[in-house]
Design a protein around this motif. Structure first.
Motif, short mmCIF file in Angstrom:
data_model
loop_
_atom_site.label_atom_id
_atom_site.label_comp_id
_atom_site.label_asym_id
_atom_site.label_seq_id
_atom_site.Cartn_x
_atom_site.Cartn_y
_atom_site.Cartn_z
N ALA A 367 46.45 40.44 39.33
CA ALA A 367 47.50 41.38 39.68
C ALA A 367 46.95 42.60 40.40
O ALA A 367 47.52 43.06 41.40
CB ALA A 367 48.25 41.81 38.42
N VAL A 368 45.84 43.14 39.91
CA VAL A 368 45.25 44.31 40.55
C VAL A 368 44.75 43.96 41.95
O VAL A 368 44.91 44.73 42.91
CB VAL A 368 44.12 44.90 39.69
N ALA A 369 44.16 42.77 42.09
CA ALA A 369 43.71 42.33 43.42
C ALA A 369 44.89 42.25 44.38
O ALA A 369 44.80 42.64 45.55
CB ALA A 369 43.01 40.97 43.31
N ALA A 370 46.03 41.74 43.86
CA ALA A 370 47.22 41.61 44.71
C ALA A 370 47.78 42.98 45.08
O ALA A 370 48.12 43.24 46.24
CB ALA A 370 48.28 40.79 43.98
N LEU A 371 47.89 43.87 44.11
CA LEU A 371 48.51 45.17 44.34
C LEU A 371 47.68 46.07 45.25
O LEU A 371 48.22 46.91 45.96
CB LEU A 371 48.74 45.88 43.00
N THR A 372 46.36 45.91 45.20
CA THR A 372 45.49 46.80 45.97
C THR A 372 44.90 46.12 47.21
O THR A 372 44.05 46.70 47.88
CB THR A 372 44.33 47.31 45.10
N GLY A 373 45.37 44.91 47.48
CA GLY A 373 44.83 44.20 48.63
C GLY A 373 43.35 43.89 48.49
O GLY A 373 42.64 43.73 49.48
N GLY A 374 42.89 43.81 47.23
CA GLY A 374 41.48 43.51 46.98
C GLY A 374 40.54 44.65 47.27
O GLY A 374 39.32 44.48 47.26
N GLN A 375 41.08 45.86 47.50
CA GLN A 375 40.25 47.00 47.89
C GLN A 375 39.73 47.79 46.69
O GLN A 375 38.83 48.62 46.83
CB GLN A 375 41.05 47.93 48.80
N THR A 376 40.31 47.57 45.51
CA THR A 376 39.93 48.34 44.33
C THR A 376 39.09 47.48 43.40
O THR A 376 39.55 46.46 42.90
CB THR A 376 41.18 48.84 43.57
N ARG A 377 37.84 47.89 43.17
CA ARG A 377 37.01 47.17 42.21
C ARG A 377 37.61 47.35 40.82
O ARG A 377 37.95 48.46 40.41
CB ARG A 377 35.57 47.70 42.23
N PHE A 378 37.74 46.25 40.10
CA PHE A 378 38.34 46.29 38.77
C PHE A 378 37.50 45.45 37.82
O PHE A 378 37.29 44.27 38.05
CB PHE A 378 39.78 45.76 38.84
N ASP A 379 37.00 46.08 36.77
CA ASP A 379 36.20 45.39 35.76
C ASP A 379 36.89 45.50 34.40
O ASP A 379 37.37 46.58 34.03
CB ASP A 379 34.80 46.02 35.63
N VAL A 380 36.92 44.42 33.68
CA VAL A 380 37.38 44.43 32.29
C VAL A 380 36.17 44.13 31.41
O VAL A 380 35.54 43.08 31.55
CB VAL A 380 38.48 43.39 32.04
N LYS A 381 35.83 45.06 30.53
CA LYS A 381 34.72 44.88 29.61
C LYS A 381 35.29 44.52 28.24
O LYS A 381 36.05 45.29 27.65
CB LYS A 381 33.88 46.15 29.50
N LEU A 382 34.95 43.34 27.76
CA LEU A 382 35.44 42.88 26.46
C LEU A 382 34.48 43.28 25.36
O LEU A 382 33.26 43.12 25.49
CB LEU A 382 35.61 41.36 26.47
N VAL A 383 35.04 43.81 24.28
CA VAL A 383 34.24 44.32 23.18
C VAL A 383 34.54 43.52 21.91
O VAL A 383 35.70 43.40 21.51
CB VAL A 383 34.54 45.81 22.92
N GLN A 384 33.50 42.97 21.32
CA GLN A 384 33.68 42.18 20.11
C GLN A 384 33.92 43.09 18.89
O GLN A 384 33.52 44.25 18.87
CB GLN A 384 32.43 41.32 19.84
N MET A 385 34.55 42.53 17.90
CA MET A 385 34.84 43.28 16.67
C MET A 385 33.53 43.59 15.91
O MET A 385 32.49 42.97 16.16
CB MET A 385 35.76 42.47 15.76
N VAL A 386 33.64 44.54 14.99
CA VAL A 386 32.50 44.93 14.16
C VAL A 386 32.76 44.49 12.73
O VAL A 386 33.84 44.74 12.18
CB VAL A 386 32.30 46.46 14.20
N ARG A 387 31.79 43.83 12.15
CA ARG A 387 31.91 43.42 10.74
C ARG A 387 31.24 44.49 9.87
O ARG A 387 30.05 44.78 10.04
CB ARG A 387 31.24 42.06 10.52
#
Length: 576
Positions: A367-387
């Motif tokens: 969606a972000v690639a579509a909305l920004t025409g691929g001009q905006t770098r977008f990273d999603v960093k996934l964080v695991q839970m803590v026991r």
């Protein structure tokens, strides 16, 4: 300019000279050329893959190109020796004076040592925490909060402009449940015996003060009133109270956001409609029906026409609805509009999400690639839970919270610095155990202690030197430092490079790893003095060597402070 950046510039100049001499063609792509420490320290101080990367596009032999580069680089006054290894790797050995000069640079730059301009003022929006405003922060939120905050600081240190943002999910069913839970506590505050908290409402005692505040403000006006009269009002009051609670919890960790964006306000402002219109104009949203669910189809299922985002055009496995059949926005539809809004004021976007959101990454990236025409770098960093553990045993839940351990309780028990540092001792996407006993353990196996102890030990030796009348004024004679001591300088000089690599990878844990290695090297040098008094940092009969070693120790302490500052951790001068 760091030492590694400086030698990258020297290498560029050497390549330019070979190009001018007609030994290399014009316009070679040098982006994959690196200058870095060799994997084996016995090979030298710096290594470059330039000949290996450029030989093929230059239509030349990599070893021949390496030998030509060695001839150029050997002319540099900082280079003691240059050699070609294997098929064309280049190793450089620098003079001792180069490392002494770098130690002086650390002292001169002080808190600015390691700062970089690679960010070039690029604006990065880092959205982190964004917990539903339905209760206090718990340890499930903690890791993402620390990772996001440290990443924001790291990017600033590397020259970016950073917006720290919290997205308040104050629209949808969960905040209606919050309002009903607050209404229960409101009636309780008025003296009603409400009994056990009904299934489906939030049971934590943290809503008791909210109910008391509502009772003080409204009396019994809404005690028996229909839900339609108080739901919106109680929702607004309860969300505001929860956000005050969340801000206070985050403050315990030293976390403060620049911007809090409301999902409810976003929808009220028509932002989802604007995003939909933009995507429809590009043919990326269309009206269609979803396929029937895989497996057994429910008896009441029937195809419904919905506005769908064409996410398959961006690698997703199916197109995604942005609205529900009742006309309300799906979570994805609202999220799409929110990211569209963020992209209006930032060049790059980073989201810090819990690992349980992994399934939605592909569609929001599309969606972000579509909305920004691929001009905006977008990273999603996934964080695991803590026991959470205590001496290896799972920690019991908090009665106050209802069904989880609060962040505030953990911070108050072990301290902010321990929590922050520990959250960065693993990659964000790796599983983590937080054992209350181990994180306060005074041992080499506890990175928090080990790094803090290195700084405290240096502060202690400074105090002992002052008591002995030994001071470091200006730059002492650093020629008194021997090979082993200069090896520590070489590791210290990697800090600016580590900052740039960590920032580019969006991985603040690299700073924690580096500091542990630096602390370990310092402790190792220090411990030699346990068996050899002549290797101790303070030599009362030799002010010259004492001054040089104290200057070295001070430089190491400075880098530890700079690294810990990025992590949001205090560099202590004394440890009990």
């Amino acid at each position: 300019m760091s030492l590694y950046t400086r030698f990258a510039a020297h290498l560029d100049a050497a390549l330019d000279d070979l190009t001018l001499a007609g030994k290399l063609p014009e316009g070679l792509d040098r982006r994959n050329v690196t200058v870095e420490p060799p994997r084996d320290a016995s090979h030298g101080d710096l290594a470059t893959n330039a000949a290996m990367v450029l030989a093929k596009p230059a239509a030349t032999n990599p070893r021949a190109l390496a030998e030509a580069l060695v001839a150029e680089l050997s002319k540099l006054p900082e280079v003691e020796g240059a050699s070609v290894a294997g098929p064309g790797f280049i190793n450089l050995r620098l003079t001792a004076d180069t490392w002494r000069d770098e130690l002086a640079t650390i002292a001169r730059d002080a808190g600015a040592y390691g700062r970089s301009s690679v960010g070039d003022g690029i604006t990065v929006n880092v959205e982190y925490v964004s917990a539903n405003p339905t209760g206090p922060m718990h340890m499930g939120h903690c890791r993402g909060a620390v990772v996001g905050d440290a990443l924001a600081s790291l990017l600033e240190f590397a020259g970016h402009r950073v917006i720290r943002e919290y997205y308040v999910n104050d629209a949808g069913g969960q905040v209606d449940v919050l309002a009903r839970s607050a209404h229960l506590r409101y009636r309780e505050a008025l003296g009603e015996d409400v009994g056990a908290v009904p299934e489906g409402l939030y049971p934590g005692d943290y809503l008791v003060p909210v109910g008391q505040a509502l009772a003080a403000e409204f009396g019994d006006r809404y005690a028996s009133a229909p839900e339609s009269e108080w739901l919106v009002l109680f929702r607004t009051r309860a969300v505001a109270a929860m956000m005050d609670l969340i801000r206070a919890d985050l403050a315990l960790l030293g976390i403060h956001h620049n911007l809090f964006s409301s999902e409810a306000e976003l929808q009220a402002a028509g932002k989802p409609e604007a995003a939909e219109a933009e995507l429809r104009s590009r043919g990326l949203v269309y009206d269609g029906t979803l396929e029937a669910p895989k497996g057994e189809v429910p008896d009441d299922w029937e195809p419904v026409e919905l506005p769908l985002f064409r996410s398959t055009a961006f690698g997703d496995d199916q197109d995604r609805p942005i609205k529900k059949s009742n006309g309300s926005w799906t979570y994805f539809g609202a999220d799409l509009a929110y990211h569209y809004q963020k992209a209006q004021s930032a060049d790059q976007l980073i989201d810090i999400w819990g690992a349980d959101h992994a399934g939605t990454v592909k569609r929001i990236v599309a969606a972000v690639a579509a909305l920004t025409g691929g001009q905006t770098r977008f990273d999603v960093k996934l964080v695991q839970m803590v026991r959470l553990l205590r001496g290896g045993e799972p920690v019991k839940m908090s009665k106050r919270a209802g069904n989880f351990v609060t962040l505030a309780d953990v911070v108050r028990e072990v301290g902010r610095d321990v929590v922050r540092f520990t959250m960065l001792t693993r990659r964000a996407d790796a599983q983590m155990d937080f054992d209350f006993a181990k994180v306060v353990e005074a041992s080499k196996d506890n990175p928090v202690f080990y790094v803090q102890y290195a700084h405290a030990r240096i502060a202690s030796v400074g105090r002992r030197a002052a008591a002995a009348g030994i001071s470091v004024a200006g730059t002492p004679d650093l020629s008194r430092l021997d090979t082993d001591e200069l090896e520590l300088v070489k590791l210290a000089a990697q800090f600016p490079r580590t900052v740039e690599i960590a920032a580019a990878a969006r991985e603040p844990h690299r700073i924690a790893f580096y500091l542990y290695d630096l602390a370990a090297a310092f402790h190792a040098l220090w411990n030699v003095g346990n068996d050899r008094p002549d290797r101790r940092f303070i030599q009362e009969d030799d002010a010259g060597i004492s001054g040089a070693r104290l200057f070295l120790a001070s430089g190491i302490a400075q880098i530890i402070r700079n690294g810990l500052d990025i992590m949001g951790v205090e560099a202590v001068s004394e440890m009990n």
